[in-house]
Design a protein around this motif. Sequence first.
Motif, PDB file in Angstrom:
ATOM      1  N   VAL A 184      43.098 144.433 -82.850  1.00 35.40           N
ATOM      2  CA  VAL A 184      44.515 144.534 -82.506  1.00 35.40           C
ATOM      3  C   VAL A 184      45.292 144.935 -83.740  1.00 35.40           C
ATOM      4  O   VAL A 184      45.103 144.383 -84.833  1.00 35.40           O
ATOM      5  CB  VAL A 184      45.042 143.175 -81.961  1.00 35.40           C
ATOM      6  CG1 VAL A 184      46.507 143.280 -81.600  1.00 35.40           C
ATOM      7  CG2 VAL A 184      44.223 142.723 -80.766  1.00 35.40           C
ATOM      8  N   GLU A 204      44.034 150.773 -75.730  1.00 36.80           N
ATOM      9  CA  GLU A 204      45.166 150.250 -74.967  1.00 36.80           C
ATOM     10  C   GLU A 204      46.397 150.285 -75.866  1.00 36.80           C
ATOM     11  O   GLU A 204      46.309 150.033 -77.064  1.00 36.80           O
ATOM     12  CB  GLU A 204      44.835 148.812 -74.562  1.00 36.80           C
ATOM     13  CG  GLU A 204      45.841 148.136 -73.686  1.00 36.80           C
ATOM     14  CD  GLU A 204      45.350 146.751 -73.271  1.00 36.80           C
ATOM     15  OE1 GLU A 204      46.153 145.806 -73.393  1.00 36.80           O
ATOM     16  OE2 GLU A 204      44.192 146.610 -72.851  1.00 36.80           O
ATOM     17  N   ASP A 258      49.919 148.412 -76.144  1.00 34.56           N
ATOM     18  CA  ASP A 258      50.671 147.266 -75.638  1.00 34.56           C
ATOM     19  C   ASP A 258      52.115 147.320 -76.131  1.00 34.56           C
ATOM     20  O   ASP A 258      52.367 147.285 -77.331  1.00 34.56           O
ATOM     21  CB  ASP A 258      50.026 145.950 -76.106  1.00 34.56           C
ATOM     22  CG  ASP A 258      48.663 145.725 -75.489  1.00 34.56           C
ATOM     23  OD1 ASP A 258      48.320 146.408 -74.494  1.00 34.56           O
ATOM     24  OD2 ASP A 258      47.927 144.861 -75.987  1.00 34.56           O
ATOM     25  N   ASP A 259      53.044 147.417 -75.184  1.00 33.51           N
ATOM     26  CA  ASP A 259      54.460 147.371 -75.531  1.00 33.51           C
ATOM     27  C   ASP A 259      54.843 145.939 -75.871  1.00 33.51           C
ATOM     28  O   ASP A 259      54.227 144.986 -75.405  1.00 33.51           O
ATOM     29  CB  ASP A 259      55.326 147.856 -74.364  1.00 33.51           C
ATOM     30  CG  ASP A 259      55.200 149.354 -74.131  1.00 33.51           C
ATOM     31  OD1 ASP A 259      54.891 150.076 -75.096  1.00 33.51           O
ATOM     32  OD2 ASP A 259      55.411 149.788 -72.986  1.00 33.51           O
ATOM     33  N   GLN A 260      55.874 145.819 -76.689  1.00 27.89           N
ATOM     34  CA  GLN A 260      56.384 144.503 -77.070  1.00 27.89           C
ATOM     35  C   GLN A 260      57.856 144.408 -76.678  1.00 27.89           C
ATOM     36  O   GLN A 260      58.613 145.347 -76.857  1.00 27.89           O
ATOM     37  CB  GLN A 260      56.251 144.295 -78.581  1.00 27.89           C
ATOM     38  CG  GLN A 260      54.823 144.369 -79.087  1.00 27.89           C
ATOM     39  CD  GLN A 260      54.761 144.130 -80.574  1.00 27.89           C
ATOM     40  OE1 GLN A 260      54.597 142.999 -81.001  1.00 27.89           O
ATOM     41  NE2 GLN A 260      54.911 145.178 -81.345  1.00 27.89           N
ATOM     42  N   LYS A 282      45.418 148.625 -79.366  1.00 32.44           N
ATOM     43  CA  LYS A 282      44.370 147.621 -79.202  1.00 32.44           C
ATOM     44  C   LYS A 282      43.096 148.338 -78.779  1.00 32.44           C
ATOM     45  O   LYS A 282      43.125 149.203 -77.903  1.00 32.44           O
ATOM     46  CB  LYS A 282      44.787 146.607 -78.147  1.00 32.44           C
ATOM     47  CG  LYS A 282      43.765 145.540 -77.861  1.00 32.44           C
ATOM     48  CD  LYS A 282      44.359 144.552 -76.853  1.00 32.44           C
ATOM     49  CE  LYS A 282      43.314 143.860 -76.056  1.00 32.44           C
ATOM     50  NZ  LYS A 282      43.870 142.979 -75.034  1.00 32.44           N
ATOM     51  N   SER A 340      54.943 149.796 -80.535  1.00 30.32           N
ATOM     52  CA  SER A 340      53.921 149.391 -79.572  1.00 30.32           C
ATOM     53  C   SER A 340      52.617 149.194 -80.335  1.00 30.32           C
ATOM     54  O   SER A 340      52.354 149.881 -81.316  1.00 30.32           O
ATOM     55  CB  SER A 340      53.734 150.459 -78.494  1.00 30.32           C
ATOM     56  OG  SER A 340      54.927 150.588 -77.743  1.00 30.32           O
TER      57      SER A 340
END
Length: 121
Positions: free
Chosen positions: A119, A19, A21-23, A46, A43
Motif C-alpha cells: 500500500v 487498485e 483507493d480514493d480517500q 495498492k 488517491s
Amino acid sequence: MKTLSIDGTDVEVKDYQWELDDQDLDSGRNLAGYMERNLLDHSVNKLTLIFPPQNSEDRAKTLQMLHKEHLSCNFLSPISNSYETHDMMHGNLPSSLYWNVQDDLGTEILYQEFQVELVEY
C-alpha cells in the motif's frame, strides 16, 4: 517484459492486482439524505501480489526483500498506462508450509504460494 520491481530488483509474481483507493475527509450523507463527498487530492495505489510456491531459500529471500519499512515499487499503472514508482509499505507476510522431507540427501522444505498487499504511503 518487466512488470514489477521492488527497490530496483525485478520481481516475478504469479499474479498481481492493481487498485486505486480514493480517500475521503468527513464525507457522508446530510440530513436530507444527499451524499456530500470531500474527496482528497491523493488517491492511494495498492498492489495485491501473489508469489508462487517457493523452496525455503527463495522464500527467505522474498520475505527479506519485503520486510522493510519503505519499499520503492515500480509497476505498470493501468490508469496512466505507464510505469510509475511509489513509496509503499507491506501488509502481513504469511508463509504456509507445503512440504518438509528429511532423507539421506538432507532436508527439503517447500512453501505454498502466498499473497501480500503493498500500500502506498
